[in-house]
Design a protein around this motif. Structure first.
Motif: not given
Length: 278
Positions: A108-114, A189-198
């Motif tokens: 999902i994060a890489m889709a945003v950057f795409d 920023y993306t390294s901690l992405a699973p925590i806010p996504f949770a």
């Protein structure tokens, strides 16, 4: 003496504008890349760290949130006296969405950057052709202007070009730091992405994930704002005329480059302000 000073001025100008042209052209190349395309080894390391260290923490957070959701759902309906099977169906759907978001965080994060890369690539075709300073044209104008100068004026001009050349080299380093700093910020920023996504499946904690998602869009579209800064810089540089006033042209070039660096620094906060991220 005149030939020596003229050669020094031309050498300083060539070095100065070559460094500026190289840095402005690299801005488009740097900001137009996704995190996995910029440095695949760093991206793989960040993803492995996130999968092995951060996702288990996100799993604990999801468990706590889902337990809280279940208790709240059962107690808010007259303390279990008004229970409907549809409530459990809705609960399992919410649980599936929460697990899916965490397990596909990087996708999902890489889709945003795409999306951000697509916008930058669409704009770079318009902007990139106008960023370079025409060194040959400026050199011819400088030679014509130096032919009418006295020795003292040439000495002053040689010192000015030397100072401006060094300043522009420093500014080119600053531009490089800004470009690399943005990419490092993206990796962190993306390294901690699973925590806010949770937290996105919960009503009380969902603002954490929503704000994080806004931050992703802010980082992605910061690249577009950087491209706009380069376009503005190119328009300002194109208005400089050496034939009218050499000294003003030199310091004007340095001033415009300083403005470019300042504008690039402001793009991060401006992008977060636009997307409402804090």
């Amino acid at each position: 003496m005149r030939e020596l000073l003229s050669g020094m001025v031309e050498s300083n100008l060539s070095t100065m504008f070559t460094a500026v042209n190289q840095q402005t052209s690299e801005i488009a190349a740097q900001v137009g890349q996704t995190p996995q395309g910029w440095n695949s080894s760093i991206f793989s390391m960040i993803r492995n760290i996130s999968d092995s260290v951060v996702i288990p923490i996100a799993g604990i957070i999801i468990t706590l949130i889902l337990c809280y959701e279940l208790i709240s759902m059962l107690t808010e309906r007259n303390n279990l006296h008004d229970v409907d099977t549809w409530m459990f169906f809705k609960y399992f759907v919410k649980m599936w969405i929460a697990v899916y978001l965490v397990s596909h965080t990087f996708d999902i994060a890489m889709a945003v950057f795409d999306i951000g890369q697509s916008v930058v690539n669409s704009s770079s075709g318009i902007i990139r052709g106008n960023t370079a300073i025409d060194i040959s044209s400026l050199s011819m104008q400088m030679q014509a202007a130096m032919a009418t100068m006295a020795i003292g004026e040439l000495v002053t001009l040689a010192l000015e070009t030397l100072v401006v050349s060094w300043c522009l080299k420093i500014l080119s380093v600053v531009i490089t730091v800004i470009m690399y700093g943005r990419m490092i910020e993206i990796y962190l920023y993306t390294s901690l992405a699973p925590i806010p996504f949770a937290t996105m499946s919960n009503r009380e904690w969902g603002h954490v994930g929503t704000n994080y998602f806004r931050g992703l869009f802010a980082l992605a579209f910061q690249a577009f704002l950087m491209m706009v800064c380069v376009a503005i810089y190119a328009a300002l540089i194109g208005s400089i005329r050496v034939s009218s006033d050499i000294h003003s042209a030199l310091f004007g070039t340095m001033a415009y480059t300083v403005i470019l660096c300042f504008s690039l620094l402001k793009t991060g906060s401006l992008s977060k302000q636009i997307f409402g991220s804090h």
